[in-house]
Write a protein that holds these residues in place. Structure first.
Motif, short mmCIF file in Angstrom:
data_model
loop_
_atom_site.label_atom_id
_atom_site.label_comp_id
_atom_site.label_asym_id
_atom_site.label_seq_id
_atom_site.Cartn_x
_atom_site.Cartn_y
_atom_site.Cartn_z
N PRO A 1 0.82 -1.21 0.00
CA PRO A 1 0.00 0.00 0.00
C PRO A 1 0.86 1.26 0.00
CG PRO A 1 -0.09 -1.08 2.13
CD PRO A 1 0.68 -1.98 1.23
N ARG A 2 0.41 2.23 -0.77
CA ARG A 2 1.16 3.49 -0.85
C ARG A 2 0.57 4.49 0.13
NH1 ARG A 2 1.29 4.77 -7.08
NH2 ARG A 2 1.09 2.62 -7.70
N ILE A 3 0.61 4.14 1.39
CA ILE A 3 0.09 5.05 2.41
C ILE A 3 1.12 5.15 3.52
CG2 ILE A 3 -2.39 4.96 2.05
CD1 ILE A 3 -2.54 2.58 3.87
N GLU A 4 1.19 6.35 4.07
CA GLU A 4 2.13 6.60 5.15
C GLU A 4 1.56 7.70 6.02
OE1 GLU A 4 6.74 7.25 5.08
OE2 GLU A 4 6.16 6.13 3.29
N GLU B 1 -0.51 9.40 9.28
CA GLU B 1 -1.75 9.14 10.00
C GLU B 1 -2.87 8.96 8.98
OE1 GLU B 1 -3.04 12.16 12.62
OE2 GLU B 1 -4.27 10.80 13.80
N VAL B 2 -3.51 7.80 9.01
CA VAL B 2 -4.60 7.52 8.08
C VAL B 2 -5.74 6.84 8.84
CG1 VAL B 2 -3.26 7.31 5.95
CG2 VAL B 2 -3.45 5.36 7.46
N GLU B 3 -6.91 7.01 8.29
CA GLU B 3 -8.06 6.27 8.81
C GLU B 3 -8.45 5.26 7.73
OE1 GLU B 3 -11.92 7.49 11.27
OE2 GLU B 3 -11.93 8.14 9.17
N ARG C 1 -7.83 3.91 12.88
CA ARG C 1 -6.78 4.91 12.63
C ARG C 1 -5.42 4.28 12.87
NH1 ARG C 1 -9.17 10.45 13.41
NH2 ARG C 1 -7.08 11.27 13.49
N PHE C 2 -4.53 4.56 12.00
CA PHE C 2 -3.16 4.06 12.11
C PHE C 2 -2.19 5.19 11.86
CE2 PHE C 2 -5.52 0.27 11.12
CZ PHE C 2 -4.89 -0.72 11.84
N TRP C 3 -1.04 5.05 12.45
CA TRP C 3 0.07 5.90 12.07
C TRP C 3 1.09 4.97 11.45
CZ3 TRP C 3 0.65 11.27 12.84
CH2 TRP C 3 1.85 11.79 12.34
N LEU C 4 1.14 4.98 10.13
CA LEU C 4 1.96 4.01 9.41
C LEU C 4 3.31 4.61 9.04
CD1 LEU C 4 -0.67 2.41 7.05
CD2 LEU C 4 0.31 1.43 9.10
N ASP D 1 6.39 -0.04 8.96
CA ASP D 1 5.10 -0.72 9.13
C ASP D 1 4.61 -1.28 7.80
OD1 ASP D 1 4.93 -0.30 11.84
OD2 ASP D 1 3.99 1.66 11.61
N TYR E 1 3.81 -5.02 6.81
CA TYR E 1 2.51 -5.39 6.23
C TYR E 1 2.73 -6.29 5.02
CZ TYR E 1 -1.64 -4.78 3.34
OH TYR E 1 -2.72 -5.01 2.55
N ALA F 1 -7.22 13.01 9.89
CA ALA F 1 -6.50 11.91 9.25
C ALA F 1 -7.14 11.58 7.91
CB ALA F 1 -6.52 10.70 10.16
N ARG F 2 -6.32 11.26 6.94
CA ARG F 2 -6.81 10.94 5.60
C ARG F 2 -7.54 9.60 5.65
NH1 ARG F 2 -3.58 8.86 1.12
NH2 ARG F 2 -1.92 8.65 2.66
N ARG F 3 -8.72 9.57 5.05
CA ARG F 3 -9.47 8.31 5.05
C ARG F 3 -9.12 7.54 3.78
NH1 ARG F 3 -15.68 8.65 6.21
NH2 ARG F 3 -14.82 9.31 8.20
N LEU G 1 -0.90 -6.19 12.01
CA LEU G 1 0.22 -5.27 12.19
C LEU G 1 0.03 -4.43 13.44
CD1 LEU G 1 2.72 -4.07 10.57
CD2 LEU G 1 1.15 -2.31 9.84
N TYR H 1 -3.13 5.36 18.48
CA TYR H 1 -3.66 5.61 17.14
C TYR H 1 -5.18 5.60 17.20
CZ TYR H 1 1.01 4.54 15.54
OH TYR H 1 2.35 4.55 15.35
#
Lengths: 304, 614
Positions: free
Chosen positions: A226-229, A231-233, A244-247, A251, A255, B28-30, B42, B614
């Motif tokens: 995944p191309r995410i880094e 803080e994301v929901e 919510r994750f902080w990737l 990480d 994954y 936070a970006r969804r 993870l 988180y």
């Protein structure tokens, strides 16, 4: 122009069907060079094709005795005839939400595989059935035979509703073709279950299916990496669950490792039960991957 | 709790920044995903607690604001408020002035004795007591400020050494008082050889390191100058004082050498506290080195026993003489000084006033300028009227003859070696000396010569006519008086800067290599010193020369330091202060704040990273 028509054009345009036909011809020619006749089996049956003689033994059907030979040789022989078996093709398409969102390419690839397989089956005068697989398994099309039914298959595939949850265990338990419907089974799915082990358990259940089983795992590249880094929901499309994750980059790497381990487990499980497992990228060229699938030694490819 | 830098509390507005960031933080970006299956596995390692999830938003902001608050608080330098549980503080005043170099019969200096006393006292202090260390001499140096670090304090104590400087108790006490204000219950412990007299408002305790029976005599004043009316003649003024605490009368020998040869030898007998002033005439050429060494058997302090000087190469004083009717006596006196090379004269009439050239000294005779020039020292001879600070009432007629003149202040530098006996003068005016001028010569009940400083301007005023006075007696006295007056008036002038005696601690504006004839307390040494330029404080005793033939003298010349005191029979304040009791552990606010800040950082790190909120 309706949405269904749009999607139909997108999935199965004229060029796609042309390519499919040429693919079928190529396969047929290849088979013709290596084999003679269609689908003969070692078993004897009641067709008109004579196969051999055998000494008569008591309690055998006396109608099979060749009286002419008895007149010449004064011995009782029975005539044996060639038995031809009708092959069934079952195509199971995962119609859970994860196959359509967020990567629509997965749905497109799965349906293309399904239609292509059905086309080959119909062209080989096999009975083709189409199933949808989500929280349960549903037969979308009754067994069809004949090349002329391809349009029905396409329409049915276009109408498939992608949504809901994946319940592989339940689906694979409920899908149990009878002995008479022995054939080739193709399962087109991403095999994402409720748990990491769900897919493995489901594959164990599929081992009991009569016939040759092929699992085609359709994945999008971003599902593996995944191309995410940051803080994301994350919003799971099947359940609507949000977390919510902080990737960090580390990480994401972990994954990918977990994801690869999952796929490796699936492959090992299939190999252990003598079932074919193939991974196909949603963005990979369809024809190459489809030929790869047929080259893996499918009875379907042999029948064309 | 008080703050030493309360203005920094205004930095609390910085709290608005995290508050604004919190209020307007980006959501936070969804991101839609096919499955959370692998993300969930993870996140299993970073699973947050449910209770933490609920309060995490507020907790993050709260911790940030708290940390900011603590940082601002720490920057404002809080100090503890007075309280019953305060263990208090101690300010150690270590005297390292010249007298602390006095040695006992074992060769130990008073500073070593004071250091030993201080170490013993420090060891008996509870750990919580805050200690400050101040080394005092001509200034007060705070070496350690409000610290519980005993090891550092002892190390700094060991580094102390006596300096040839005069103690300034007032500066030391002001510094101690300021330090004492920072901590309640502060005691000031003074380790030295004599107690301070004005430390009554402090919790002051004196610990004496004085000798039991000191014996000291030293040079307490020194000045060298060219003789006003002669070539290659110099006059050295030396004052020798015996310490009042001496137990007996001492016999000292004063050895004067010039260019390495013994020039004079004087023997002095001094009672305790007695001083003897000597004027040593010297015949030499400029640039020659002279030394004056006082030898006293049993002397305990060496720094005050010698002076070195280079016969000065002073340039002539520039004197502006403006006269309505020049007196021949004045002309004779000034001319003799011109011939001796002591002065250069700018002579003018009142019509030429004001002068374009600026002299070192004005001499006005029978005339006064209006307005009065206050930029230079002035000698006013026989003024016809009042002007500026000169207040005189002119006598009518030829003046009032007086048969004799009385010296009212024979020790005044203007009257140095001037005899007033057999002087008969004619008074021409009545001087109003006021509060600023000191009468030097009295004719009857009226002053006829006065000197003093008026608003920083040195002034010598005479109210007699030399031409109409008894000439025979005035002939030698008047030129000498006028020469003295010129030197006294121009004492601060740049032309005489070289002959001023300086003291260690004075500022020196030199650059490059200085060659010193340095007195180390026992002998003279030839040393060099490289100055980088700018202003440097003098740290040595002796005479220096630089490459440009500029010379100078640095001498202790301090009556206070020469008066090495004896140990009092009983230290007056030693038992008056209460002993310290061990107090609570936490009295040091900066330490508390630092510890709290560290704890908060760790807590935040643990919550938001280890527990991954988180």
């Amino acid at each position: 122009m309706s949405q269904a028509a749009l999607e139909r054009e997108d999935l199965f345009d004229a060029a796609f069907l042309d390519r499919l036909r040429s693919l079928a011809v190529r396969l047929r020619k290849r088979r013709a060079l290596s084999r003679r006749g269609a689908q003969s089996t070692p078993a004897t049956g009641f067709t008109r094709e004579f196969k051999d003689y055998r000494h008569y033994t008591p309690r055998e059907d006396y109608r099979a005795i060749d009286w002419r030979l008895y007149a010449r040789l004064d011995k009782l022989f029975v005539r044996l005839y060639e038995e031809t078996q009708e092959l069934n093709l079952h195509v199971l398409v995962d119609t859970s939400a994860s196959m359509a969102r967020p990567f629509g390419e997965k749905r497109r690839q799965a349906l293309r595989f399904a239609v292509a397989l059905a086309y080959l089956g119909l062209a080989a005068q096999q009975r083709v059935s189409l199933y949808s697989l989500s929280d349960t398994v549903r037969q979308e099309l009754p067994p069809l035979r004949g090349q002329g039914n391809i349009e029905k298959v396409i329409q049915s595939a276009t109408r498939l509703d992608f949504g809901g949850l994946t319940d592989l265990e339940r689906g694979f338990t409920e899908f149990r073709p009878t002995r008479q419907r022995y054939g080739v089974i193709f399962v087109l799915s991403d095999f994402f279950g409720r748990d990491v082990n769900t897919a493995s358990h489901a594959i164990q259940r599929a081992a009991a299916w009569p016939g040759e089983t092929h699992f085609v795992q359709i994945l999008h590249p971003e599902e593996r990496e995944p191309r995410i880094e940051g803080e994301v929901e994350l919003d799971e499309v099947e359940t609507g669950e949000r977390r919510r994750f902080w990737l960090t980059r580390r990480d994401v790497q972990r994954y990918s490792e977990t994801f690869d381990a999952f796929c490796d487990t699936l492959a090992r499980e299939c190999a252990a039960h003598r079932m074919d497992f193939m991974q196909c990228g949603a963005t990979e060229p369809f024809e190459d991957r489809f030929l790869d699938l047929l080259n893996r030694g499918s009875a379907l490819a042999g029948g064309v | 709790m008080r703050f030493l830098a309360p203005h920094l509390l205004h930095l609390a507005w910085l709290a608005l920044i995290p508050l604004a960031l919190y209020l307007f933080k980006k959501k936070a970006r969804r991101v839609p995903v096919s499955t959370l299956l692998f993300f969930r596995s993870l996140a299993r390692e970073h699973q947050e607690s449910a209770w933490l999830r609920k309060i995490k938003k507020w907790l993050s902001l709260l911790l940030t604001l708290l940390m900011l608050f603590l940082i601002v608080l720490a920057l404002a330098r809080p100090v503890g408020e007075a309280g019953a549980d305060s263990p208090g503080a101690v300010v150690l005043l270590m005297d390292r002035s010249a007298s602390m170099a006095a040695r006992d019969e074992k060769g130990r200096t008073r500073l070593e004795e004071a250091r030993q006393l201080a170490r013993a006292k420090l060891k008996s202090l509870p750990e919580q007591v805050v200690v400050s260390l101040v080394a005092c001499d001509a200034k007060a140096h705070v070496l350690l400020s409000r610290s519980r670090n005993r090891r550092e304090c002892l190390r700094l104590l060991d580094e102390l050494s006596p300096r040839p400087l005069t103690l300034r108790p007032d500066i030391a006490l002001v510094t101690a008082a300021r330090l004492a204000e920072l901590e309640p219950g502060t005691q000031v412990w003074h380790f030295g050889d004599r107690p301070f007299e004005s430390g009554a408002d402090l919790a002051y305790q004196f610990h004496s390191a004085a000798l039991d029976a000191p014996l000291n005599a030293g040079i307490t004043a020194f000045q060298i100058r060219p003789a006003p009316l002669a070539h290659d003649r110099y006059e050295a003024f030396v004052k020798v004082t015996a310490a009042p605490a001496n137990t007996r009368r001492v016999t000292s020998t004063l050895e004067v050498t010039l260019a390495g040869r013994l020039a004079q030898l004087r023997e002095l007998e001094l009672e305790p506290g007695e001083s003897s002033a000597l004027i040593l005439p010297l015949e030499g050429v400029k640039g020659q080195r002279m030394t004056v060494q006082l030898k006293t058997p049993g002397d305990c302090l060496g720094w005050d026993d010698a002076v070195a000087a280079v016969l000065p190469r002073s340039r002539p004083l520039v004197v502006a003489w403006v006269a309505e009717n020049a007196d021949p006596f004045t002309e004779l006196a000034l001319t003799s000084m011109i011939e001796a090379g002591r002065i250069e004269m700018l002579r003018g009439t009142p019509a030429a006033w004001p002068m374009s050239d600026k002299p070192d000294v004005y001499v006005f005779e029978q005339w006064l300028p209006d307005p009065w020039p206050a930029d230079r020292p002035a000698i006013v001879l026989n003024p016809p009227k009042s002007a500026g600070p000169v207040q005189v009432r002119r006598l009518t007629g030829a003046g009032l003859p007086h048969e004799s003149v009385r010296s009212a202040a024979p020790e005044h530098p203007v009257l140095f070696r001037v005899s007033s006996s057999r002087l008969a003068i004619t008074q021409t005016g009545v001087l109003d000396t006021g509060a600023s001028l000191e009468p030097l010569w009295m004719a009857g009940s009226e002053p006829v010569l006065a000197a003093g400083e008026v608003e920083g301007q040195r002034l010598v005023v005479s109210a007699f006519s030399p031409a109409r006075s008894e000439q025979l007696a005035l002939l030698p006295a008047f030129p000498l008086m006028l020469g003295n007056a010129l030197y006294w008036c121009a004492e601060q002038a740049a032309a005489l800067a070289e002959i001023q005696t300086r003291h260690p601690g004075d500022l020196l504006e030199e650059e490059g290599l200085l060659r010193w004839t340095e007195w180390d307390g026992t002998r003279f040494l030839e040393t060099t010193e490289v100055l980088q330029g700018g202003v440097t404080a003098i740290t040595r005793l002796g005479a220096w020369e630089n490459g440009d033939d500029r010379t100078g003298v640095s001498a202790l010349a301090s009556a206070a330091e020469t008066s090495v005191p004896a140990r009092a029979t009983e230290d007056s304040a030693s038992a008056s202060l209460p002993a310290f009791a061990a107090g609570p552990v936490f009295r040091d606010w900066p330490a508390i704040l630092t510890a709290t800040l560290l704890f908060l950082l760790l807590l935040e790190s643990w919550l938001f990273h280890r527990k991954a909120v988180y």
